[in-house]
Design an enzyme around this catalytic site. Structure first.
Site, PDB file in Angstrom:
ATOM      1  N   HIS A   1       0.844  -1.201   0.000  1.00  0.00           N
ATOM      2  CA  HIS A   1       0.000   0.000   0.000  1.00  0.00           C
ATOM      3  C   HIS A   1       0.881   1.254   0.000  1.00  0.00           C
ATOM      4  O   HIS A   1       0.620   2.219  -0.712  1.00  0.00           O
ATOM      5  CB  HIS A   1      -0.856   0.063   1.267  1.00  0.00           C
ATOM      6  CG  HIS A   1      -1.907  -0.999   1.405  1.00  0.00           C
ATOM      7  ND1 HIS A   1      -2.033  -1.778   2.527  1.00  0.00           N
ATOM      8  CD2 HIS A   1      -2.904  -1.393   0.567  1.00  0.00           C
ATOM      9  CE1 HIS A   1      -3.063  -2.598   2.382  1.00  0.00           C
ATOM     10  NE2 HIS A   1      -3.609  -2.400   1.202  1.00  0.00           N
TER      11      HIS A   1
ATOM     12  N   LYS B   1     -15.107  -7.717   3.943  1.00  0.00           N
ATOM     13  CA  LYS B   1     -13.982  -8.201   4.752  1.00  0.00           C
ATOM     14  C   LYS B   1     -14.396  -8.215   6.216  1.00  0.00           C
ATOM     15  O   LYS B   1     -14.572  -7.168   6.834  1.00  0.00           O
ATOM     16  CB  LYS B   1     -12.761  -7.318   4.519  1.00  0.00           C
ATOM     17  CG  LYS B   1     -12.268  -7.441   3.091  1.00  0.00           C
ATOM     18  CD  LYS B   1     -10.960  -6.767   2.867  1.00  0.00           C
ATOM     19  CE  LYS B   1     -10.506  -7.001   1.434  1.00  0.00           C
ATOM     20  NZ  LYS B   1      -9.427  -6.087   1.047  1.00  0.00           N
TER      21      LYS B   1
ATOM     22  N   ARG C   1      -2.142  -6.290  -8.168  1.00  0.00           N
ATOM     23  CA  ARG C   1      -1.045  -7.231  -7.957  1.00  0.00           C
ATOM     24  C   ARG C   1      -1.073  -8.376  -8.942  1.00  0.00           C
ATOM     25  O   ARG C   1      -0.050  -8.959  -9.274  1.00  0.00           O
ATOM     26  CB  ARG C   1      -1.138  -7.838  -6.540  1.00  0.00           C
ATOM     27  CG  ARG C   1      -0.777  -6.904  -5.440  1.00  0.00           C
ATOM     28  CD  ARG C   1      -1.326  -7.354  -4.125  1.00  0.00           C
ATOM     29  NE  ARG C   1      -2.783  -7.242  -4.110  1.00  0.00           N
ATOM     30  CZ  ARG C   1      -3.544  -7.444  -3.045  1.00  0.00           C
ATOM     31  NH1 ARG C   1      -2.998  -7.810  -1.905  1.00  0.00           N
ATOM     32  NH2 ARG C   1      -4.852  -7.303  -3.117  1.00  0.00           N
TER      33      ARG C   1
ATOM     34  N   SER D   1      -2.833  -7.453   3.385  1.00  0.00           N
ATOM     35  CA  SER D   1      -3.155  -7.286   4.808  1.00  0.00           C
ATOM     36  C   SER D   1      -3.553  -8.637   5.390  1.00  0.00           C
ATOM     37  O   SER D   1      -3.247  -8.941   6.550  1.00  0.00           O
ATOM     38  CB  SER D   1      -4.319  -6.306   4.970  1.00  0.00           C
ATOM     39  OG  SER D   1      -4.001  -5.063   4.419  1.00  0.00           O
TER      40      SER D   1
END
Ligand code: ADP
Length: 164
Positions: free
Chosen positions: A17, A41, A91, A130
Site C-alpha cells: 500500500h 472483509k 497485484r 493485509s
C-alpha cells in the site's frame, strides 16, 4: 490541482500500500488516503480510528498526503474531497478482474465524474496483503518484511494492552 483518493481497508497498511501511496504522490498534487469500511472483509484487526492514527503517523511529515477515515462509499468521499480520480493497486489477475468491475460501478455512481487510475504493484510487493500480515500475526510469526516498523510497534502495543 490534481487530487486523487486512494481508498482501502488498510487493515493493516502494508509496504505494498505504501508503495502505491508514494507513487501516487509523485503523479498527483495531493493524495487522500481514505480508510473505508469494506463489508466484504469480516475479520477486522483494527478499528477505523486505530487505522487512522497508524497511517496518519506514517505521513505526518508529507504535506501532499492527507489521511482520512469515512463510513461513506469511495465515490462519495472522492466527490466530497473534490478528487478527479480514485487510485487502486493491482497485484495480479484477480485484482484486475475485481478492479475492472469496481471502476465501472464507481463511474456509474458518480455520473462519469470519478475515473479510476490503477498502478501495478512492484514485483517485490506482489504477494503482500493485509490478510497475509494478519495470518502471520495469528501464527505468531514476524511480519517485519511486509509492514513498516512503526506499524509493527503499534500492533505489538495493541497485543500487550489486550493481554493486560
Ligand atoms: P480493499 O478492501 O478496498 O480491497 P485493501 O486495503 O485490501 O482494500 O487494498 C486497497 C487497494 O490497494 C486495492 O486496490 C488493492 O488491490 C491494493 N493493494 C493491496 N495490497 C497491495 C500491494 N501489495 N501492492 C499494490 N497494491 C495493493
Amino acid at each position: 490541482m490534481k487530487r486523487v483518493l486512494y481508498p482501502g481497508s488498510f487493515d493493516p497498511i502494508t509496504k505494498g500500500h505504501m508503495n502505491i501511496i508514494e507513487e501516487a504522490s509523485y503523479l498527483f498534487d495531493e493524495v487522500i488516503v481514505g480508510i473505508l469500511e469494506n463489508s466484504m472483509k469480516k475479520n477486522k484487526m483494527f478499528t477505523l480510528e486505530e487505522r487512522l492514527e497508524m497511517i496518519d503517523e506514517l505521513y505526518k511529515n508529507n504535506n501532499n498526503i492527507i489521511v482520512i477515515s469515512s463510513t461513506q462509499s469511495a465515490v462519495d468521499v472522492a466527490l466530497e474531497y473534490e478528487c478527479q480520480a480514485i487510485i487502486r493497486g493491482i497485484r495480479n489477475i484477480r485484482d484486475y478482474d475485481y478492479e475492472l468491475a469496481l471502476q465501472e460501478i464507481n463511474r456509474e455512481l458518480s455520473n462519469n465524474e470519478i475515473k479510476t487510475v490503477c498502478l501495478f504493484a512492484k514485483k517485490e510487493y506482489q504477494n503482500i496483503s493485509s490478510t497475509l500480515v494478519k495470518e502471520l500475526l495469528r501464527l505468531e510469526k514476524d511480519p517485519s518484511n511486509y509492514i513498516d516498523p512503526s506499524i509493527k510497534e503499534k500492533i505489538l502495543l495493541k497485543r500487550k494492552q489486550k493481554n493486560e
